[in-house]
Write an enzyme that holds these catalytic residues in place. Structure first.
Site, PDB file in Angstrom:
ATOM      1  N   HIS A  35      -9.494   1.009 -29.574  1.00 51.39           N
ATOM      2  CA  HIS A  35      -8.999  -0.215 -30.205  1.00 51.39           C
ATOM      3  C   HIS A  35     -10.038  -0.874 -31.111  1.00 51.39           C
ATOM      4  O   HIS A  35      -9.699  -1.809 -31.854  1.00 51.39           O
ATOM      5  CB  HIS A  35      -8.552  -1.225 -29.142  1.00 51.39           C
ATOM      6  CG  HIS A  35      -7.369  -0.811 -28.343  1.00 51.39           C
ATOM      7  ND1 HIS A  35      -6.168  -0.439 -28.910  1.00 51.39           N
ATOM      8  CD2 HIS A  35      -7.195  -0.696 -26.996  1.00 51.39           C
ATOM      9  CE1 HIS A  35      -5.308  -0.117 -27.960  1.00 51.39           C
ATOM     10  NE2 HIS A  35      -5.904  -0.257 -26.795  1.00 51.39           N
TER      11      HIS A  35
ATOM     12  N   ASP B 186      -3.412   8.037 -25.306  1.00 51.27           N
ATOM     13  CA  ASP B 186      -3.386   6.812 -24.513  1.00 51.27           C
ATOM     14  C   ASP B 186      -2.021   6.136 -24.668  1.00 51.27           C
ATOM     15  O   ASP B 186      -1.358   6.276 -25.703  1.00 51.27           O
ATOM     16  CB  ASP B 186      -4.488   5.887 -25.030  1.00 51.27           C
ATOM     17  CG  ASP B 186      -4.770   4.698 -24.133  1.00 51.27           C
ATOM     18  OD1 ASP B 186      -5.769   4.740 -23.410  1.00 51.27           O
ATOM     19  OD2 ASP B 186      -4.004   3.717 -24.185  1.00 51.27           O
TER      20      ASP B 186
ATOM     21  N   ASP C 121      -3.307   6.192 -19.004  1.00 51.28           N
ATOM     22  CA  ASP C 121      -2.440   5.074 -18.633  1.00 51.28           C
ATOM     23  C   ASP C 121      -0.973   5.374 -18.929  1.00 51.28           C
ATOM     24  O   ASP C 121      -0.116   4.502 -18.796  1.00 51.28           O
ATOM     25  CB  ASP C 121      -2.880   3.771 -19.305  1.00 51.28           C
ATOM     26  CG  ASP C 121      -3.208   3.927 -20.770  1.00 51.28           C
ATOM     27  OD1 ASP C 121      -3.081   5.049 -21.305  1.00 51.28           O
ATOM     28  OD2 ASP C 121      -3.611   2.932 -21.395  1.00 51.28           O
TER      29      ASP C 121
ATOM     30  N   HIS D  36      -1.475   3.082 -25.180  1.00 46.53           N
ATOM     31  CA  HIS D  36      -1.572   2.058 -26.212  1.00 46.53           C
ATOM     32  C   HIS D  36      -2.080   2.666 -27.518  1.00 46.53           C
ATOM     33  O   HIS D  36      -3.016   3.457 -27.509  1.00 46.53           O
ATOM     34  CB  HIS D  36      -2.507   0.931 -25.758  1.00 46.53           C
ATOM     35  CG  HIS D  36      -2.086   0.311 -24.462  1.00 46.53           C
ATOM     36  ND1 HIS D  36      -2.604   0.715 -23.234  1.00 46.53           N
ATOM     37  CD2 HIS D  36      -1.173  -0.651 -24.198  1.00 46.53           C
ATOM     38  CE1 HIS D  36      -2.031   0.011 -22.270  1.00 46.53           C
ATOM     39  NE2 HIS D  36      -1.160  -0.817 -22.825  1.00 46.53           N
TER      40      HIS D  36
END
Length: 348
Positions: free
Chosen positions: A163, A199, A288, A201
């Site tokens: 991120h 991931d 995740d 996200h």
């Protein structure tokens, strides 16, 4: 597999993050990596070693120098405001939104903290810079190993990185380890590099770093940004710009996606990577997507990660793995090592 473990990861240990109007315990904790190390102790896959220091020039090829200087000094500046701050995490509370100036770095610490961040869920602590810099060193060392002929290497590190952008942190990330690895591979002679982000996200930082470049393909399979963090990037119509037009592929999936649906997206991702014909692959390895993850909403089971690793190995590329998300802490080790074990078995 060569494994570079961050010896300073536990120095970054946030107390709290802001979530829906209240401070809650952090989901991104040192135990995440310790569970992976413990599982590697039970199922060894290769030598685990500490990395050499990361070259500053490599960090500055990915991140703005003023941003890196901020991270280096932020904790001291925070405590200088009030010695009592040593018992608190630094969390931003003000940001420059559209139309505000971001070219000038404010003198006020709170304003600088907001300038370089995009959420209030990423605590900056006394050991954040030490952990993030050592994590980048793991990524650089893994890339160097692959450049030198290794089939695969792992940057076993936290905090995660995907991120983090050119001059911002958020999503628990400060230095973008996947981007550091990709840049190191390019600097080491790879003509083209692909980054595959698995991931839950979207890797908004990685996308933004390479969005206008033709030498790095970024591909991400993730939760639909209309409902899932980080919200503001990750849509399917984001395909790159300028020289990088066509060099970004987003594969957003709805909440509740099971392994069958997720695997289909992985097939699409790997086909696009094959068409790009890179010399090396970086996998931003978040687990995740696991069915028990407390902040994510896909439904992969632990055994599915063996197949994930095997299918990534099927790309036939020298591969760097960088550890990203995964917040079902007790299952973290099994899920990560399943990916790596599946990869190793298929790559033989």
């Amino acid at each position: 597999m060569l494994i570079y473990a961050n010896p300073r990861h536990a120095a970054h240990d946030g107390r709290q993050e802001m979530f829906r109007g209240k401070l809650v315990p952090c989901h991104e904790v040192p135990a995440r990596l310790e569970h992976v190390l413990a599982e590697l102790g039970r199922r060894p896959l290769g030598e685990i070693q500490a990395p050499p220091p990361v070259p500053r020039a490599l960090l500055e090829a990915v991140h703005a120098s003023r941003y890196l200087r901020f991270l280096e000094t932020a904790w001291d500046d925070w405590v200088a405001l009030d010695p009592a701050n040593a018992a608190l995490d630094a969390l931003p509370s003000v940001w420059p939104v559209r139309g505000f100036r971001a070219d000038l770095e404010p003198d006020n610490f709170a304003a600088r903290l907001g300038l370089y961040s995009f959420d209030a869920g990423t605590p900056l602590t006394a050991g954040t810079w030490a952990a993030a810099e050592a994590g980048a060193a793991c990524a650089a060392a893994a890339a160097t190993a692959v450049t030198g002929g290794a089939r695969a290497a792992l940057a076993l590190t936290r905090p995660p990185g995907h991120h983090a952008g050119h001059d911002f942190f958020g999503g628990y990330c400060f230095v973008n380890n996947a981007a550091v690895a990709a840049q190191a591979l390019r600097d080491g002679g790879a003509r083209r590099v692909a980054v595959l982000d698995v991931d839950y996200h979207h890797g908004n930082g990685t996308q933004s770093l390479f969005y206008e470049r033709a030498d790095v393909l970024t591909v991400s399979i993730h939760g639909d940004p209309r409902t899932e963090y980080p919200f503001y990037l990750g849509h399917a119509d984001e395909t790159g710009a300028v020289h990088g037009l066509g060099c970004n592929l987003n594969l957003p999936l709805p909440a509740g996606t099971d392994f069958a649906g997720w695997r289909q997206a992985l097939g699409t991702a790997l086909a696009r990577i094959a068409a790009f014909a890179p010399d090396a692959l970086v996998v931003a390895l978040g687990v995740d997507t696991y069915e028990g993850d407390p902040i994510s909403r896909f439904r992969l089971a632990s055994d599915d990660y063996l197949r994930v690793g095997a299918e990534i190995a099927g790309a036939g590329l020298p591969t760097v793995f960088t550890l990203e998300g995964g917040y079902a802490v007790a299952a973290m080790g099994v899920n990560v090592v399943n990916v790596l074990e599946g990869f190793e078995a298929a790559a033989r």
